[in-house]
Scaffold this motif. Structure first.
Motif, mmCIF file in Angstrom:
data_model
loop_
_atom_site.group_PDB
_atom_site.id
_atom_site.type_symbol
_atom_site.label_atom_id
_atom_site.label_comp_id
_atom_site.label_asym_id
_atom_site.label_seq_id
_atom_site.Cartn_x
_atom_site.Cartn_y
_atom_site.Cartn_z
ATOM 1 N N LEU A 143 0.828 -1.205 0.000
ATOM 2 C CA LEU A 143 0.000 0.000 0.000
ATOM 3 C C LEU A 143 0.865 1.259 0.000
ATOM 4 O O LEU A 143 0.456 2.304 0.495
ATOM 5 C CB LEU A 143 -0.930 -0.010 1.225
ATOM 6 C CG LEU A 143 -2.007 -1.099 1.235
ATOM 7 C CD1 LEU A 143 -2.619 -1.234 2.622
ATOM 8 C CD2 LEU A 143 -3.095 -0.795 0.212
ATOM 9 N N ARG A 144 2.025 1.160 -0.571
ATOM 10 C CA ARG A 144 2.929 2.313 -0.615
ATOM 11 C C ARG A 144 2.302 3.496 -1.340
ATOM 12 O O ARG A 144 1.692 3.331 -2.399
ATOM 13 C CB ARG A 144 4.226 1.938 -1.338
ATOM 14 C CG ARG A 144 5.174 1.081 -0.532
ATOM 15 C CD ARG A 144 6.347 0.634 -1.364
ATOM 16 N NE ARG A 144 5.948 -0.297 -2.410
ATOM 17 C CZ ARG A 144 6.780 -0.805 -3.316
ATOM 18 N NH1 ARG A 144 8.061 -0.458 -3.306
ATOM 19 N NH2 ARG A 144 6.340 -1.651 -4.226
ATOM 20 N N HIS A 145 2.430 4.681 -0.719
ATOM 21 C CA HIS A 145 1.990 5.953 -1.303
ATOM 22 C C HIS A 145 0.478 6.027 -1.539
ATOM 23 O O HIS A 145 0.002 6.940 -2.214
ATOM 24 C CB HIS A 145 2.713 6.225 -2.633
ATOM 25 C CG HIS A 145 4.201 6.164 -2.539
ATOM 26 N ND1 HIS A 145 4.967 7.208 -2.083
ATOM 27 C CD2 HIS A 145 5.068 5.151 -2.827
ATOM 28 C CE1 HIS A 145 6.243 6.868 -2.104
ATOM 29 N NE2 HIS A 145 6.336 5.621 -2.539
ATOM 30 N N ARG A 146 -0.279 5.112 -1.006
ATOM 31 C CA ARG A 146 -1.722 5.101 -1.245
ATOM 32 C C ARG A 146 -2.447 6.180 -0.443
ATOM 33 O O ARG A 146 -2.065 6.534 0.650
ATOM 34 C CB ARG A 146 -2.312 3.742 -0.865
ATOM 35 C CG ARG A 146 -1.839 2.588 -1.737
ATOM 36 C CD ARG A 146 -2.564 2.567 -3.050
ATOM 37 N NE ARG A 146 -2.179 1.394 -3.843
ATOM 38 C CZ ARG A 146 -2.753 1.067 -4.990
ATOM 39 N NH1 ARG A 146 -3.718 1.812 -5.476
ATOM 40 N NH2 ARG A 146 -2.356 -0.005 -5.659
ATOM 41 N N ASN A 147 -3.526 6.676 -1.029
ATOM 42 C CA ASN A 147 -4.401 7.590 -0.306
ATOM 43 C C ASN A 147 -5.396 6.755 0.492
ATOM 44 O O ASN A 147 -6.340 6.185 -0.060
ATOM 45 C CB ASN A 147 -5.148 8.506 -1.285
ATOM 46 C CG ASN A 147 -6.204 9.348 -0.570
ATOM 47 O OD1 ASN A 147 -6.180 9.499 0.651
ATOM 48 N ND2 ASN A 147 -7.134 9.900 -1.326
ATOM 49 N N LEU A 148 -5.175 6.649 1.792
ATOM 50 C CA LEU A 148 -6.057 5.878 2.676
ATOM 51 C C LEU A 148 -6.646 6.802 3.744
ATOM 52 O O LEU A 148 -6.965 6.378 4.844
ATOM 53 C CB LEU A 148 -5.267 4.730 3.325
ATOM 54 C CG LEU A 148 -4.637 3.731 2.346
ATOM 55 C CD1 LEU A 148 -3.713 2.773 3.073
ATOM 56 C CD2 LEU A 148 -5.717 2.959 1.599
ATOM 57 N N ARG A 149 -6.801 8.029 3.389
ATOM 58 C CA ARG A 149 -7.311 9.020 4.340
ATOM 59 C C ARG A 149 -8.734 8.667 4.771
ATOM 60 O O ARG A 149 -9.607 8.375 3.939
ATOM 61 C CB ARG A 149 -7.294 10.404 3.703
ATOM 62 C CG ARG A 149 -7.621 11.520 4.662
ATOM 63 C CD ARG A 149 -7.400 12.864 4.003
ATOM 64 N NE ARG A 149 -7.638 13.945 4.942
ATOM 65 C CZ ARG A 149 -7.495 15.230 4.651
ATOM 66 N NH1 ARG A 149 -7.073 15.574 3.451
ATOM 67 N NH2 ARG A 149 -7.743 16.150 5.544
ATOM 68 N N SER A 150 -8.946 8.631 6.082
ATOM 69 C CA SER A 150 -10.254 8.360 6.696
ATOM 70 C C SER A 150 -10.778 6.954 6.418
ATOM 71 O O SER A 150 -11.950 6.671 6.645
ATOM 72 C CB SER A 150 -11.293 9.397 6.240
ATOM 73 O OG SER A 150 -10.895 10.703 6.606
ATOM 74 N N VAL A 151 -9.947 6.046 5.916
ATOM 75 C CA VAL A 151 -10.386 4.683 5.643
ATOM 76 C C VAL A 151 -10.660 3.940 6.951
ATOM 77 O O VAL A 151 -10.022 4.203 7.966
ATOM 78 C CB VAL A 151 -9.320 3.924 4.810
ATOM 79 C CG1 VAL A 151 -8.086 3.623 5.633
ATOM 80 C CG2 VAL A 151 -9.896 2.638 4.213
ATOM 81 N N ASP A 152 -11.631 3.040 6.942
ATOM 82 C CA ASP A 152 -11.958 2.241 8.126
ATOM 83 C C ASP A 152 -11.297 0.870 7.987
ATOM 84 O O ASP A 152 -11.773 0.016 7.242
ATOM 85 C CB ASP A 152 -13.474 2.081 8.267
ATOM 86 C CG ASP A 152 -13.863 1.315 9.540
ATOM 87 O OD1 ASP A 152 -12.959 0.929 10.314
ATOM 88 O OD2 ASP A 152 -15.072 1.104 9.748
ATOM 89 N N LEU A 153 -10.192 0.690 8.720
ATOM 90 C CA LEU A 153 -9.485 -0.590 8.742
ATOM 91 C C LEU A 153 -9.415 -1.112 10.176
ATOM 92 O O LEU A 153 -8.472 -1.794 10.561
ATOM 93 C CB LEU A 153 -8.077 -0.419 8.161
ATOM 94 C CG LEU A 153 -7.998 -0.213 6.641
ATOM 95 C CD1 LEU A 153 -6.611 0.242 6.225
ATOM 96 C CD2 LEU A 153 -8.395 -1.486 5.893
ATOM 97 N N GLY A 154 -10.423 -0.778 10.955
ATOM 98 C CA GLY A 154 -10.460 -1.237 12.334
ATOM 99 C C GLY A 154 -10.446 -2.754 12.412
ATOM 100 O O GLY A 154 -11.201 -3.429 11.718
ATOM 101 N N GLY A 155 -9.563 -3.299 13.247
ATOM 102 C CA GLY A 155 -9.474 -4.744 13.416
ATOM 103 C C GLY A 155 -8.881 -5.490 12.231
ATOM 104 O O GLY A 155 -8.911 -6.725 12.193
ATOM 105 N N ALA A 156 -8.331 -4.768 11.255
ATOM 106 C CA ALA A 156 -7.771 -5.417 10.061
ATOM 107 C C ALA A 156 -6.457 -6.127 10.364
ATOM 108 O O ALA A 156 -5.710 -5.732 11.250
ATOM 109 C CB ALA A 156 -7.548 -4.385 8.963
#
Length: 207
Positions: free
Chosen positions: A62-75
């Motif tokens: 996931l290099r340089h990816r835009n993951l702003r505000s993403v929900d990855l809780g418990g991932a």
């Protein structure tokens, strides 16, 4: 050249499509368009892995990816490569990021409560005002990371490398800093109340 011929040539020139210098003058500047075009669209799936809460995607790139505000809780993102990823305000509560690479990642205001980042690399990462109460970062590399005003009471940083990190105004009450390295760390107005500092190198001595 007669006046009639000159007029005819002028009309022909005006009718032609803009090219060369004229085209550059009328077309929008590409740099301005890029800057003003907003952020890169946030992906919902990468390499067949859905970027949702409780997803299981170890070693994902996931290099340089835009993951702003993403929900990855418990991932489960063990060993993932998140170098320079934009994780501002991302929900990573309870996520498993053990051994992940987050060098230069932007984690400002991210939610990291209870997240596992043991052995992770966060060199130069920005965790300003992140929330990391109860997170574990044992043996993590936080060299030159920005943890200014982080809310991380009861965080486990035992054996972590915080050399040159910025911990100004950080809230680290009841944290575990045993055997950590804090040489050159900025700690102005930081709170270390009831923190465990056994064997810590460079930790403050007046707590």
């Amino acid at each position: 050249m007669t006046a009639t011929l000159r007029a005819l040539l002028l009309l022909t020139t005006l009718a032609l499509p803009a090219t060369g210098a004229l085209a550059l003058a009328t077309e929008p500047d590409s740099t301005e368009a890029l800057v003003g075009g907003g952020e890169e669209e946030r992906p919902t799936e990468v390499a067949g892995c859905k970027l949702v809460a409780k997803t299981v995607c170890p070693n994902l790139d996931l290099r340089h990816r835009n993951l702003r505000s993403v929900d990855l809780g418990g991932a489960d993102l063990r060993g993932a490569n998140l170098m320079r990823a934009d994780l501002r305000h991302a929900d990573l509560r309870g996520a498993d990021l053990r051994g992940a690479i987050l060098d230069g990642a932007d984690l400002r205001t991210a939610f990291l409560q209870g997240a596992k980042l043991d052995g992770a690399r966060l060199r130069g990462a920005n965790l300003e005002q992140a929330r990391a109460t109860g997170a574990t970062m044992t043996g993590a590399d936080l060299t030159a990371a920005n943890l200014e005003a982080i809310k991380a009471d009861k965080i486990n940083l035992s054996g972590a490398n915080l050399e040159g990190a910025d911990l100004q105004e950080a809230k680290l009450a009841s944290s575990n800093l045993s055997n950590a390295v804090m040489d050159g760390t900025k700690i102005r107005f930081a709170i270390f109340q009831d923190a465990l500092m056994t064997g810590c190198r460079g930790c403050p001595t007046d707590w």
